[in-house]
Design an enzyme around this catalytic site. Structure first.
Site, PDB file in Angstrom:
ATOM      1  N   VAL A  18       0.697  -1.425   0.038  1.00 28.03           N
ATOM      2  CA  VAL A  18       0.091  -0.100  -0.170  1.00 28.03           C
ATOM      3  C   VAL A  18       0.830   1.378   0.179  1.00 28.03           C
ATOM      4  CG1 VAL A  18      -1.634   0.910   1.114  1.00 28.03           C
ATOM      5  CG2 VAL A  18      -2.105  -0.844   0.875  1.00 28.03           C
ATOM      6  N   PHE A  32       3.371  -2.007   3.593  1.00 29.51           N
ATOM      7  CA  PHE A  32       2.770  -0.509   3.874  1.00 29.51           C
ATOM      8  C   PHE A  32       4.229  -0.075   3.188  1.00 29.51           C
ATOM      9  CE2 PHE A  32       0.017  -3.345   6.029  1.00 29.51           C
ATOM     10  CZ  PHE A  32      -0.888  -2.876   5.946  1.00 29.51           C
ATOM     11  N   LYS A  33       4.260   1.739   2.393  1.00 27.32           N
ATOM     12  CA  LYS A  33       5.384   2.040   2.202  1.00 27.32           C
ATOM     13  C   LYS A  33       4.571   3.962   2.760  1.00 27.32           C
ATOM     14  CE  LYS A  33       7.294   4.630  -1.408  1.00 27.32           C
ATOM     15  NZ  LYS A  33       7.763   4.709  -3.142  1.00 27.32           N
ATOM     16  N   ILE A  34       5.212   4.133   3.647  1.00 30.76           N
ATOM     17  CA  ILE A  34       4.534   5.385   4.832  1.00 30.76           C
ATOM     18  C   ILE A  34       5.189   5.935   4.436  1.00 30.76           C
ATOM     19  CG2 ILE A  34       3.252   6.182   6.808  1.00 30.76           C
ATOM     20  CD1 ILE A  34       2.132   3.835   5.635  1.00 30.76           C
TER      21      ILE A  34
END
Length: 303
Positions: free
Chosen positions: A136, A164-166
């Site tokens: 994501v 999860f790439k934040i």
């Protein structure tokens, strides 16, 4: 499955001076990234200028990249699209060609057409049914807010949502909340945005980073030292690269990696497609100068 940690840079897409995709240059880009010590590679992302590519070019680059890398490192293929059927079709292609995972943003088109939380969940669920791990990408470009409860729900209810790439504002705070609320469901919390917030994100629990392809060999030690518990050494290593990282993030964007690769003989041209403007000569020169002080592989790979 690969271990979802380490450094996963985004591959730039080289163009020749006439604006055509440089197919031979793409292979050299991938080889250079592997030689820099990339844990894995992401293709067709925003830093790959995916928004300047035709569907036919995307297909060519997907096939070329996966065949050329040939399992030397895992490859993540970006598949973002507003239309769920197109995102699903792109995921199937990536799976069939041997990608390790796909990356996607929430559905959006322009500034006003944005998926609701339920529509976002449904799109990720449809892609998840393809049977390939999903990263994501929580990025400002989409303009879609992805609150922590939604991300946790996706992680718990969609089996393939694992990464999860934040890279939203105050990423470290969001990573910390995501990990606290999601627990074991948050398999791979990762940092992005060219590592401009890397140290804070590692402190918040990030296990990896998706950087540009500029100075992979210089940033990787920061992650390795931090993972080994050597916080002081990791902080010193980060301080060393920060002038370049800051210049890349705030002044250059995706154009920096191509400028360095051209300077280092990896590709023949650092051209971008209109309407993207070339770097100002002074901005480009500073990027090269700041990188040269670090003696990265990219500046000597092709010489």
């Amino acid at each position: 499955m690969p271990a979802w940690e380490g450094i996963w840079p985004v591959a730039p897409t080289p163009f020749d001076t006439d604006g055509r995709v440089d197919i031979a240059g793409m292979g050299r880009v991938l080889d250079c990234m592997i030689d820099q010590g990339a844990t894995g590679i992401c293709i067709l992302a925003n830093f790959s200028e995916q928004f300047l590519l035709s569907d036919e070019e995307r297909l060519t680059l997907t096939r070329l990249s996966l065949e050329h890398v040939a399992g030397r490192v895992p490859v993540i293929v970006t598949i973002s699209h507003f239309a769920t059927p197109i995102a699903v079709a792109r995921a199937r292609l990536a799976r069939d060609l041997g990608a390790a995972a796909v990356m996607m943003m929430a559905p959006y088109h322009g500034a006003t057409m944005r998926g609701t939380p339920q529509q976002t969940f449904e799109q990720f669920a449809a892609v998840g049914a393809v049977g390939i791990p999903i990263m994501v990408q929580d990025a400002p470009m989409s303009g879609v807010e992805l609150p922590v409860p939604l991300l946790v729900r996706m992680a718990r209810e969609i089996e393939m949502v694992k990464l999860f790439k934040i890279e939203c504002p105050q990423a470290a705070a969001k990573l910390r909340a995501l990990i606290a609320e999601g627990g074991e469901a948050i398999e791979a919390p990762m940092d992005g945005e060219e590592a401009i917030t890397l140290l804070a994100d590692l402190d918040a629990g990030a296990t990896g980073s998706m950087t540009s392809a500029s100075i992979v060999d210089q940033i990787r030690p920061v992650l390795s030292l931090w993972a080994a518990g050597e916080r002081d050494a990791a902080t010193d290593a980060y301080a060393r690269v920060l002038p370049f990282v800051n210049h890349e993030n705030r002044q250059c964007g995706f154009r920096a990696a191509k400028a360095l690769m051209m300077e280092g003989g990896v590709i023949a041209s650092d051209a971008c497609r209109h309407p993207v403007l070339p770097l100002h000569p002074a901005t480009r020169a500073m990027a090269i100068d700041l990188a040269r002080r670090l003696d990265p592989i990219v500046l000597r790979w092709g010489k």
